[in-house]
Design a protein around this motif. Sequence first.
Motif, short mmCIF file in Angstrom:
data_model
loop_
_atom_site.label_atom_id
_atom_site.label_comp_id
_atom_site.label_asym_id
_atom_site.label_seq_id
_atom_site.Cartn_x
_atom_site.Cartn_y
_atom_site.Cartn_z
N LYS A 196 0.83 -1.21 0.00
CA LYS A 196 0.00 0.00 0.00
C LYS A 196 0.86 1.26 0.00
O LYS A 196 0.59 2.23 -0.72
CB LYS A 196 -0.92 0.00 1.23
CG LYS A 196 -2.05 -1.01 1.18
CD LYS A 196 -2.92 -0.89 2.42
CE LYS A 196 -4.11 -1.80 2.37
NZ LYS A 196 -5.00 -1.65 3.54
N ARG A 215 -1.85 2.69 -3.51
CA ARG A 215 -3.17 2.11 -3.77
C ARG A 215 -3.68 1.39 -2.53
O ARG A 215 -2.93 1.14 -1.59
CB ARG A 215 -3.07 1.12 -4.94
CG ARG A 215 -2.47 1.69 -6.22
CD ARG A 215 -2.26 0.60 -7.25
NE ARG A 215 -1.62 1.08 -8.46
CZ ARG A 215 -1.31 0.31 -9.51
NH1 ARG A 215 -1.58 -1.00 -9.47
NH2 ARG A 215 -0.74 0.82 -10.59
N THR A 216 -4.95 1.02 -2.55
CA THR A 216 -5.55 0.37 -1.38
C THR A 216 -6.06 -1.04 -1.64
O THR A 216 -6.27 -1.81 -0.70
CB THR A 216 -6.72 1.20 -0.84
OG1 THR A 216 -7.72 1.33 -1.88
CG2 THR A 216 -6.26 2.59 -0.41
N GLY A 217 -6.30 -1.40 -2.87
CA GLY A 217 -6.91 -2.69 -3.18
C GLY A 217 -5.96 -3.86 -2.99
O GLY A 217 -4.80 -3.82 -3.42
N PRO A 220 -10.77 -3.19 4.84
CA PRO A 220 -11.61 -2.93 3.67
C PRO A 220 -10.83 -3.12 2.37
O PRO A 220 -9.61 -3.28 2.38
CB PRO A 220 -11.99 -1.45 3.86
CG PRO A 220 -10.81 -0.86 4.56
CD PRO A 220 -10.29 -1.95 5.48
N ASP A 221 -11.55 -3.09 1.27
CA ASP A 221 -10.95 -3.10 -0.07
C ASP A 221 -10.15 -4.38 -0.35
O ASP A 221 -9.11 -4.33 -1.04
CB ASP A 221 -10.08 -1.86 -0.27
CG ASP A 221 -10.14 -1.34 -1.71
OD1 ASP A 221 -10.87 -1.94 -2.51
OD2 ASP A 221 -9.45 -0.36 -2.01
N SER A 224 -10.54 -8.18 -1.98
CA SER A 224 -11.41 -9.03 -2.80
C SER A 224 -10.69 -10.34 -3.11
O SER A 224 -9.49 -10.49 -2.87
CB SER A 224 -11.80 -8.32 -4.10
OG SER A 224 -10.65 -7.92 -4.83
N ALA A 253 -5.98 -0.20 -9.82
CA ALA A 253 -6.34 0.18 -8.45
C ALA A 253 -5.86 -0.85 -7.43
O ALA A 253 -6.03 -0.66 -6.22
CB ALA A 253 -7.85 0.34 -8.33
N THR A 254 -5.25 -1.93 -7.90
CA THR A 254 -4.82 -3.02 -7.02
C THR A 254 -3.40 -2.77 -6.54
O THR A 254 -2.47 -2.66 -7.35
CB THR A 254 -4.87 -4.38 -7.75
OG1 THR A 254 -6.15 -4.54 -8.37
CG2 THR A 254 -4.62 -5.51 -6.78
#
Length: 398
Positions: free
Chosen positions: A120, A125-127, A160-161, A163, A179-180
């Motif tokens: 991060k 980015r946050t994903g 969060p974020d 997947s 965004a990953t």
Amino acid sequence: MITLKELFLKNNAQTSTSPNMLEIESASGIYLYDTQGNRYMDLVSGFAVSNIGHRHPHVIEAIKAQLDKFLHLTVYGEYVQSPMVRFAEKLISVLPASLNNVYFVNSGAEATEGALKLAKRFTGRTGIISCYQSYHGSTHGALSVMGNEQYKQKYRPLLPDVSFIHFNETSELEKITEATAAVIIETVQGEAGIRVASEDYMLALRARCTETGTLLIMDEIQAAFGRTGKLFAFENYGIVPDILLLAKALGGGMPIGAFIANREVMGALKENPILGHITTFGGHPVSCVSGLASLEVILNEDLVKDVNKKGELFRSLLIHPLIKEIRGKGLMLSIQLDSFQQVEAVSKHCAGQGLIIDWFLHCETAMRIAPPLIINEEQIQDACRIILNALDSLQEAN
């Protein structure tokens, strides 16, 4: 007088309602010895820790020598300590050139935490993308990227974020985008029951991460140090991760973990803010000398050379109507049965015959086979005989 087992149950926090309860007094090589003098072959290596066996003389000698010098001095990253420096130097010497900066921590879970923070911080980015049925540790961050909702739901909210994609499904790699921050993936899924990725999948994953500027975090906490027939499991695929996670066998029996990256990437933790990750006991000198000695044993005794041959011997001997499949690579194997009841019955029978096996967190219908790399052909034959006898007894009972 209260027994040690009673004190264990009374005073020590339990992780389940049915602990193994073996009372081990000593260990050597591939064997454990209980207080009654019974011997047990350790076919799980203390859960992928004792790759060179228990209490290798070279490791014990290194630990004893360090005890006469110093133990803990200060938090990680402040003093120049020879054990930490020499261990990092040796690790880097056997890794690809891009993996040239080591951050030592206390455990595999902390290695996961540090790597997620680093990804991060470096990418902005946050994903985070992980895989279903994955296991990366039990802390809140590591739990967030675990791919099994059963073990997570009671501890939400988590990160969060985050997947998930299905392991070995190339079509799902399109979910990795600009965004990953990172994809975190086990080179071989361990607690899923030993799931080995295809070469095409790993090559496509590496290419997609490169294309999107996403950091590829490869978790080899279970799979490294020869277990899959290569010193590091990613070598089976001809790819290199951006961040590598190590622990378990890293310490030769002592607690230690590490996340390893390129110097430029790792530098993101130094400033804005400083102390991007900090640990008091990370890189403990006794753990580092133990880990260095263990790695020297693996290299000097060429323990990786015969791993695939030994794995094939297990496969050739473990043929039985109740065995549905044997999965894995090298000496990282699983024996698939029909039910947990079968696995439990076989495990109990084996323990009674002096053989320790176990099952998997996300796949309780399979048995774990991950012995120390030093196991020989005669010991493999003995282990398989016990397992086959257990399966025969189970079949006859039904």
